[in-house]
Scaffold this active site. Structure first.
Site, PDB file in Angstrom:
ATOM      1  N   LYS A 258       8.183  -8.041  19.118  1.00  0.00           N
ATOM      2  CA  LYS A 258       7.478  -7.118  20.008  1.00  0.00           C
ATOM      3  C   LYS A 258       5.994  -7.450  20.098  1.00  0.00           C
ATOM      4  O   LYS A 258       5.344  -7.127  21.079  1.00  0.00           O
ATOM      5  CB  LYS A 258       7.627  -5.684  19.501  1.00  0.00           C
ATOM      6  CG  LYS A 258       9.069  -5.262  19.339  1.00  0.00           C
ATOM      7  CD  LYS A 258       9.380  -4.067  20.169  1.00  0.00           C
ATOM      8  CE  LYS A 258      10.804  -3.599  19.920  1.00  0.00           C
ATOM      9  NZ  LYS A 258      11.243  -2.639  20.927  1.00  0.00           N
TER      10      LYS A 258
ATOM     11  N   ASP B 163      17.512   2.321  25.479  1.00  0.00           N
ATOM     12  CA  ASP B 163      17.411   0.923  25.905  1.00  0.00           C
ATOM     13  C   ASP B 163      17.889   0.746  27.345  1.00  0.00           C
ATOM     14  O   ASP B 163      17.416  -0.134  28.048  1.00  0.00           O
ATOM     15  CB  ASP B 163      18.245   0.034  24.978  1.00  0.00           C
ATOM     16  CG  ASP B 163      17.607  -0.070  23.596  1.00  0.00           C
ATOM     17  OD1 ASP B 163      16.367  -0.174  23.541  1.00  0.00           O
ATOM     18  OD2 ASP B 163      18.329  -0.018  22.585  1.00  0.00           O
TER      19      ASP B 163
ATOM     20  N   PHE C 258       7.940   1.869  15.542  1.00  0.00           N
ATOM     21  CA  PHE C 258       8.909   2.349  14.566  1.00  0.00           C
ATOM     22  C   PHE C 258      10.186   1.526  14.732  1.00  0.00           C
ATOM     23  O   PHE C 258      10.461   1.028  15.817  1.00  0.00           O
ATOM     24  CB  PHE C 258       9.216   3.837  14.783  1.00  0.00           C
ATOM     25  CG  PHE C 258       8.249   4.747  14.076  1.00  0.00           C
ATOM     26  CD1 PHE C 258       6.928   4.833  14.498  1.00  0.00           C
ATOM     27  CD2 PHE C 258       8.645   5.513  12.993  1.00  0.00           C
ATOM     28  CE1 PHE C 258       6.024   5.664  13.847  1.00  0.00           C
ATOM     29  CE2 PHE C 258       7.751   6.353  12.333  1.00  0.00           C
ATOM     30  CZ  PHE C 258       6.438   6.424  12.756  1.00  0.00           C
TER      31      PHE C 258
ATOM     32  N   PRO D  25      12.245  -0.525  30.516  1.00  0.00           N
ATOM     33  CA  PRO D  25      11.082  -1.289  30.058  1.00  0.00           C
ATOM     34  C   PRO D  25      10.891  -1.074  28.563  1.00  0.00           C
ATOM     35  O   PRO D  25      11.118   0.029  28.060  1.00  0.00           O
ATOM     36  CB  PRO D  25       9.920  -0.664  30.843  1.00  0.00           C
ATOM     37  CG  PRO D  25      10.401   0.692  31.253  1.00  0.00           C
ATOM     38  CD  PRO D  25      11.882   0.577  31.429  1.00  0.00           C
ATOM     39  N   ASP D  26      10.519  -2.125  27.840  1.00  0.00           N
ATOM     40  CA  ASP D  26      10.162  -1.957  26.430  1.00  0.00           C
ATOM     41  C   ASP D  26       8.676  -1.607  26.382  1.00  0.00           C
ATOM     42  O   ASP D  26       7.813  -2.468  26.535  1.00  0.00           O
ATOM     43  CB  ASP D  26      10.470  -3.230  25.637  1.00  0.00           C
ATOM     44  CG  ASP D  26      10.340  -2.978  24.132  1.00  0.00           C
ATOM     45  OD1 ASP D  26       9.396  -2.255  23.727  1.00  0.00           O
ATOM     46  OD2 ASP D  26      11.174  -3.479  23.369  1.00  0.00           O
ATOM     47  N   ILE D  27       8.406  -0.329  26.198  1.00  0.00           N
ATOM     48  CA  ILE D  27       7.026   0.172  26.323  1.00  0.00           C
ATOM     49  C   ILE D  27       6.162  -0.394  25.207  1.00  0.00           C
ATOM     50  O   ILE D  27       5.038  -0.863  25.429  1.00  0.00           O
ATOM     51  CB  ILE D  27       7.027   1.719  26.293  1.00  0.00           C
ATOM     52  CG1 ILE D  27       7.993   2.242  27.368  1.00  0.00           C
ATOM     53  CG2 ILE D  27       5.621   2.252  26.518  1.00  0.00           C
ATOM     54  CD1 ILE D  27       8.290   3.725  27.263  1.00  0.00           C
TER      55      ILE D  27
ATOM     56  N   LYS E 107      11.553  -7.634  14.217  1.00  0.00           N
ATOM     57  CA  LYS E 107      11.154  -6.796  15.361  1.00  0.00           C
ATOM     58  C   LYS E 107       9.645  -6.819  15.556  1.00  0.00           C
ATOM     59  O   LYS E 107       9.157  -6.892  16.688  1.00  0.00           O
ATOM     60  CB  LYS E 107      11.643  -5.365  15.124  1.00  0.00           C
ATOM     61  CG  LYS E 107      11.446  -4.448  16.299  1.00  0.00           C
ATOM     62  CD  LYS E 107      12.262  -3.176  16.161  1.00  0.00           C
ATOM     63  CE  LYS E 107      13.745  -3.448  16.343  1.00  0.00           C
ATOM     64  NZ  LYS E 107      14.577  -2.272  16.130  1.00  0.00           N
TER      65      LYS E 107
ATOM     66  N   ASN F 215      19.853  10.465  22.741  1.00  0.00           N
ATOM     67  CA  ASN F 215      20.101  10.056  21.359  1.00  0.00           C
ATOM     68  C   ASN F 215      19.694  11.195  20.432  1.00  0.00           C
ATOM     69  O   ASN F 215      19.181  12.221  20.880  1.00  0.00           O
ATOM     70  CB  ASN F 215      19.362   8.754  21.044  1.00  0.00           C
ATOM     71  CG  ASN F 215      17.863   8.902  21.203  1.00  0.00           C
ATOM     72  OD1 ASN F 215      17.224   9.644  20.478  1.00  0.00           O
ATOM     73  ND2 ASN F 215      17.302   8.201  22.194  1.00  0.00           N
TER      74      ASN F 215
ATOM     75  N   LYS G 283      26.878  15.184  41.619  1.00  0.00           N
ATOM     76  CA  LYS G 283      27.687  15.214  40.400  1.00  0.00           C
ATOM     77  C   LYS G 283      28.937  14.332  40.593  1.00  0.00           C
ATOM     78  O   LYS G 283      29.638  14.466  41.595  1.00  0.00           O
ATOM     79  CB  LYS G 283      28.097  16.661  40.114  1.00  0.00           C
ATOM     80  CG  LYS G 283      28.809  16.790  38.793  1.00  0.00           C
ATOM     81  CD  LYS G 283      29.202  18.229  38.511  1.00  0.00           C
ATOM     82  CE  LYS G 283      30.146  18.258  37.322  1.00  0.00           C
ATOM     83  NZ  LYS G 283      30.833  19.533  37.197  1.00  0.00           N
TER      84      LYS G 283
HETATM   85  O1  C5P Z   1      13.829  -2.203  19.877  1.00  0.00           O
HETATM   86  P1  C5P Z   1      13.815  -0.873  19.219  1.00  0.00           P
HETATM   87  O2  C5P Z   1      14.213   0.227  20.146  1.00  0.00           O
HETATM   88  O3  C5P Z   1      14.561  -0.815  17.934  1.00  0.00           O
HETATM   89  O4  C5P Z   1      12.277  -0.682  18.824  1.00  0.00           O
HETATM   90  C1  C5P Z   1      11.819   0.514  18.373  1.00  0.00           C
HETATM   91  C2  C5P Z   1      10.343   0.631  18.673  1.00  0.00           C
HETATM   92  O5  C5P Z   1      10.078   0.238  20.018  1.00  0.00           O
HETATM   93  C3  C5P Z   1       9.863   2.058  18.585  1.00  0.00           C
HETATM   94  O6  C5P Z   1       8.517   2.020  18.195  1.00  0.00           O
HETATM   95  C4  C5P Z   1      10.026   2.561  20.000  1.00  0.00           C
HETATM   96  O7  C5P Z   1       9.163   3.640  20.264  1.00  0.00           O
HETATM   97  C5  C5P Z   1       9.656   1.350  20.800  1.00  0.00           C
HETATM   98  N1  C5P Z   1      10.351   1.218  22.089  1.00  0.00           N
HETATM   99  C6  C5P Z   1       9.672   1.368  23.266  1.00  0.00           C
HETATM  100  N2  C5P Z   1      10.316   1.199  24.462  1.00  0.00           N
HETATM  101  C7  C5P Z   1      11.626   0.890  24.500  1.00  0.00           C
HETATM  102  C8  C5P Z   1      12.341   0.721  23.309  1.00  0.00           C
HETATM  103  C9  C5P Z   1      11.688   0.919  22.113  1.00  0.00           C
HETATM  104  O8  C5P Z   1       8.472   1.674  23.242  1.00  0.00           O
HETATM  105  N3  C5P Z   1      12.228   0.720  25.668  1.00  0.00           N
END
Ligand code: C5P
Length: 397
Positions: free
Chosen positions: A341, A276, A323, A303-305, A337, A208, A286
């Site tokens: 979260k 994501d 953020f 994983p959503d860290i 959000k 990104n 390749k």
């Molecule tokens: O859900 P979104 O990506 O919009 O959320 C953004 C926030 O979540 C940011 O603080 C980003 O660093 C964190 N994040 C994360 N792991 C992910 C996706 C987002 O820590 N897989």
């Protein structure tokens, strides 16, 4: 403010020396007295007359100026300051500092001193990236020198990348922070930053447009308030702040492992733009074009860290900051959000292309906390970072 502070400002020979003139004004505006020193090379870029006129003081230029040796020897000149600031600091002066050379007035002052030293490097991107400069920077930082910047951007030589000297206002802010209180001393803060790269095959990846600028600035601001910072960063465009414990990663999964390993922390700031999705299975060869049709990429969720750390039952950092990059209805989405979260704060910004925020040098954010939404005016990312760091310090008190 810098009332009663004397700054020995060494300008070395780079095109950024012209910004040194503005820096003198910014420092004096804040109440500092500025004693300027010019190297021979710096005199090719700015004149001693303009420097001394702006500083309102004599310019020191020569190691063997006997009158000065009688009036004030170089030892005393370097020690009578509260801070020695080298701006711009060329690759050459950094090399001299790393080696302890003393073959002109500037390098001799730097060697003869026990005063704190801060440098604002400025050079061509190749010079900045060169292994020799990397080595010298590591050595200088290890010797206790504070480093401001550099920024990335267009360079006078026509190239683009890290190596542009920080703006005078950013340097002045760093000088103020140097003399300011260190409310985060003894606190460990974890910062994630940059994009992640998710491999499709050995040569392709999903990424990104995050430059990592805001995350690096936050880490820098936390460091300037005395925090011990672990900086977990994906492949960013901007240089990591000197003084942080740097953990470079590529993928979201690697970032997750690095974050887990970095805990415990007093606070954690998740500024990374984590992908994501990754490939369900990245190909180890390749992918080839084929007459039989197009490749079908199957995704798996990363994983959503941030959510994971926010929802830890034991050992959760005292303050978790996320953020949110949104393109519409910023406040509503970011507020939702925060709840989803489970983090304490969300720093929300509008990343619609017309704002120029993603990859740009300014940011306009809304800070969402349990008390509601607090919109901040548009300001440089470095100032957003400093304000956020200050808020974090207040919250950890
Ligand atoms: O859900 P979104 O990506 O919009 O959320 C953004 C926030 O979540 C940011 O603080 C980003 O660093 C964190 N994040 C994360 N792991 C992910 C996706 C987002 O820590 N897989």
């Amino acid at each position: 403010m810098l009332q009663d502070k004397r700054i020995l400002l060494i300008l070395t020979g780079g095109i950024a020396a012209y910004k040194g003139l503005d820096l003198i004004r910014r420092l004096r505006e804040r109440g500092a007295a500025v004693t300027p020193v010019l190297t021979r090379a710096a005199e090719q870029f700015v004149t001693p007359l303009s420097v001394s006129a702006l500083a309102g003081e004599k310019v020191y230029r020569d190691l063997f100026d006997l009158t000065d040796e009688a009036e004030m020897g170089h030892i005393q000149l370097s020690r009578s300051a509260d801070l020695i600031l080298v701006a711009p600091a060329t690759a050459d002066i950094m090399a001299k500092m790393a080696q302890g050379r003393a073959d002109d007035l500037a390098s001799t002052l730097l060697l003869a001193t026990d005063t704190p030293v801060m440098i604002a490097p400025a050079m061509n991107v190749r010079m900045w990236d060169h292994p020799a400069t990397r080595r010298n920077l590591a050595q200088i930082a290890d010797d206790g020198v504070a480093v401001v910047g550099p920024n990335d951007g267009d360079m006078a030589c026509g190239e683009y990348g890290p190596g542009r000297m920080s703006e005078p206002l950013e340097i002045a802010a760093a000088v103020e922070a140097h003399f300011g209180p260190k409310p985060l001393a003894g606190k460990h803060v974890l910062v994630t930053s940059g994009p992640t790269h998710e491999p499709i095959d050995p040569v392709r990846y999903i990424a990104n447009r995050s430059s990592g600028a805001q995350g690096a600035a936050v880490a820098g601001a936390l460091l300037s308030l005395g925090a011990e910072v672990t900086f977990v960063t994906g492949p960013a465009d901007v240089a990591a702040p000197t003084g942080a414990r740097l953990v470079p990663v590529q993928t979201a999964q690697e970032m997750q492992v690095a974050v887990d390993a970095a805990l415990p922390a007093d606070a954690a700031v998740f500024a990374a733009a984590v992908a994501d999705w990754r490939m369900a299975t990245a190909s180890d060869r390749k992918l080839k074009k084929s007459k039989d049709g197009l490749p079908v990429l199957e995704f798996a969720e990363n994983p959503d860290i941030l959510a994971g750390v926010s929802q830890m039952t034991a050992g959760r950092p005292g303050l978790v900051v996320g953020f949110a990059a949104e393109t519409d209805d910023v406040e509503a989405h970011a507020t939702a959000k925060r709840a989803r979260k489970g983090c304490d704060w969300i720093v929300a910004n509008d990343v619609s292309p017309e704002t120029g925020i993603m990859g740009g040098s300014e940011n306009a954010v809304i800070l969402i906390t349990e008390d509601g939404a607090d919109p901040w005016p548009r300001m440089p990312k470095a100032e957003v970072a400093m304000r956020l760091a200050q808020r974090i310090a207040d919250a950890l008190m």
